[in-house]
Design a protein around this motif. Structure first.
Motif, PDB file in Angstrom:
ATOM      1  N   PRO A   2       0.821  -1.208   0.000  1.00 33.87           N
ATOM      2  CA  PRO A   2       0.000   0.000   0.000  1.00 33.87           C
ATOM      3  C   PRO A   2       0.857   1.261   0.000  1.00 33.87           C
ATOM      4  O   PRO A   2       1.882   1.307   0.656  1.00 33.87           O
ATOM      5  CB  PRO A   2      -0.789  -0.103   1.302  1.00 33.87           C
ATOM      6  N   ASN A   3       0.434   2.260  -0.764  1.00 36.95           N
ATOM      7  CA  ASN A   3       1.170   3.526  -0.730  1.00 36.95           C
ATOM      8  C   ASN A   3       0.254   4.718  -0.518  1.00 36.95           C
ATOM      9  O   ASN A   3       0.681   5.840  -0.535  1.00 36.95           O
ATOM     10  CB  ASN A   3       2.006   3.708  -1.999  1.00 36.95           C
ATOM     11  N   LEU A   5      -3.365   6.120   1.865  1.00 38.71           N
ATOM     12  CA  LEU A   5      -4.212   5.785   2.993  1.00 38.71           C
ATOM     13  C   LEU A   5      -5.319   6.790   3.168  1.00 38.71           C
ATOM     14  O   LEU A   5      -5.231   7.929   2.737  1.00 38.71           O
ATOM     15  CB  LEU A   5      -3.405   5.628   4.278  1.00 38.71           C
ATOM     16  N   ASN A   7      -7.665   8.144   6.284  1.00 37.64           N
ATOM     17  CA  ASN A   7      -7.967   8.191   7.710  1.00 37.64           C
ATOM     18  C   ASN A   7      -9.354   8.767   7.852  1.00 37.64           C
ATOM     19  O   ASN A   7      -9.698   9.727   7.163  1.00 37.64           O
ATOM     20  CB  ASN A   7      -6.998   9.129   8.455  1.00 37.64           C
ATOM     21  N   TYR A  65      -6.790  -3.873   3.536  1.00 38.07           N
ATOM     22  CA  TYR A  65      -6.021  -3.204   4.583  1.00 38.07           C
ATOM     23  C   TYR A  65      -6.900  -2.166   5.283  1.00 38.07           C
ATOM     24  O   TYR A  65      -7.016  -1.030   4.838  1.00 38.07           O
ATOM     25  CB  TYR A  65      -4.772  -2.537   3.996  1.00 38.07           C
ATOM     26  N   LEU A  76      -5.821   1.401   3.813  1.00 43.17           N
ATOM     27  CA  LEU A  76      -4.632   1.523   2.978  1.00 43.17           C
ATOM     28  C   LEU A  76      -4.927   0.967   1.592  1.00 43.17           C
ATOM     29  O   LEU A  76      -5.644  -0.029   1.458  1.00 43.17           O
ATOM     30  CB  LEU A  76      -3.466   0.728   3.587  1.00 43.17           C
ATOM     31  N   SER A  77      -4.349   1.591   0.581  1.00 47.80           N
ATOM     32  CA  SER A  77      -4.509   1.125  -0.793  1.00 47.80           C
ATOM     33  C   SER A  77      -3.325   1.585  -1.621  1.00 47.80           C
ATOM     34  O   SER A  77      -2.675   2.578  -1.295  1.00 47.80           O
ATOM     35  CB  SER A  77      -5.798   1.682  -1.403  1.00 47.80           C
ATOM     36  N   TYR A 112       1.082   7.143   1.785  1.00 49.53           N
ATOM     37  CA  TYR A 112       1.511   6.275   2.886  1.00 49.53           C
ATOM     38  C   TYR A 112       2.890   6.685   3.406  1.00 49.53           C
ATOM     39  O   TYR A 112       3.180   6.530   4.585  1.00 49.53           O
ATOM     40  CB  TYR A 112       1.524   4.819   2.409  1.00 49.53           C
ATOM     41  N   SER A 116       0.648   7.271   8.774  1.00 47.16           N
ATOM     42  CA  SER A 116      -0.748   7.273   9.165  1.00 47.16           C
ATOM     43  C   SER A 116      -0.868   7.755  10.601  1.00 47.16           C
ATOM     44  O   SER A 116      -0.296   7.154  11.512  1.00 47.16           O
ATOM     45  CB  SER A 116      -1.312   5.847   9.049  1.00 47.16           C
ATOM     46  N   SER A 125       6.508   3.480   7.426  1.00 49.26           N
ATOM     47  CA  SER A 125       6.747   2.161   6.847  1.00 49.26           C
ATOM     48  C   SER A 125       7.602   1.255   7.732  1.00 49.26           C
ATOM     49  O   SER A 125       7.379   0.049   7.764  1.00 49.26           O
ATOM     50  CB  SER A 125       7.377   2.290   5.462  1.00 49.26           C
TER      51      SER A 125
END
Length: 192
Positions: A2-3, A5, A7, A65, A76-77, A112, A116, A125
């Motif tokens: 995932p890069n 997100l 929230n 995710y 996350l995607s 990402y 987050s 990461s």
């Protein structure tokens, strides 16, 4: 990997500092009506109520995710466009099925790489760090506790319970240097 997100925080949702202030206020002004916001029962009710949202996210949207704690969630995607596509679907579901709305100022779509911001920590990461607001609040509150102890307003056990609590928060993050700073400041304030 995932890069991107998403929230999200639901309406009337409180940030962690706001939750802490609310818990303090509730403990001082205990009322026989309602459930204090920090109460374990309120967390249980939030999980029961939000289970329908969890099922929608996992089984209808098939999001791989996804994490949620009470009213705060993250998705996350690999694709920002996909997250933009999901957002209105989530808003419609929450409004129609649960009569909830996303908090307009607390929803973010970001890379990402920026990390987050979730539950008082920023997850990157390869490591997790406490949110800047969390660090500042921790130092301020700990100093206030030391001053209360010196003034005789709280017992030594309460003071050290606060210190252990903050060290516990830091134990969930890559925060060795901050932990050392907290301990050094604590002893400096206590002896000064």
């Amino acid at each position: 990997r995932p890069n991107g997100l998403l929230n999200g925080l639901l309406p009337g949702s409180l940030s962690e500092p706001e939750r802490e202030r609310e818990r303090e206020r509730e403990s001082k002004d205990a009322s026989p009506h309602g459930i204090p916001i920090g109460n374990l029962t309120s967390q249980l009710f939030a999980n029961v109520y939000m289970n329908e949202f969890d099922q929608f996210v996992k089984h209808v949207l098939k999001i791989k995710y996804y994490a949620r704690y009470t009213d705060d969630f993250v998705i996350l995607s690999e694709s920002r466009k996909y997250l933009e596509y999901l957002l209105p679907k989530i808003e419609i579901f929450l409004n129609q099925s649960l009569k909830l709305k996303l908090h307009p100022e607390k929803v973010s779509l970001q890379s990402y790489v920026r990390g987050s911001d979730f539950l008082g920590y920023v997850s990157l990461s390869h490591h997790v760090v406490p949110r800047t607001k969390t660090r500042k609040r921790m130092m301020r509150k700990l100093r206030e506790r030391v001053e209360s102890y010196k003034a005789g307003a709280i017992e030594e056990e309460q003071l050290f319970a606060s210190l252990r609590s903050y060290l516990g928060i830091l134990s969930h993050a890559n925060a060795h240097d901050l932990r050392e700073e907290v301990l050094n400041q604590f002893w400096f304030w206590l002896k000064g």
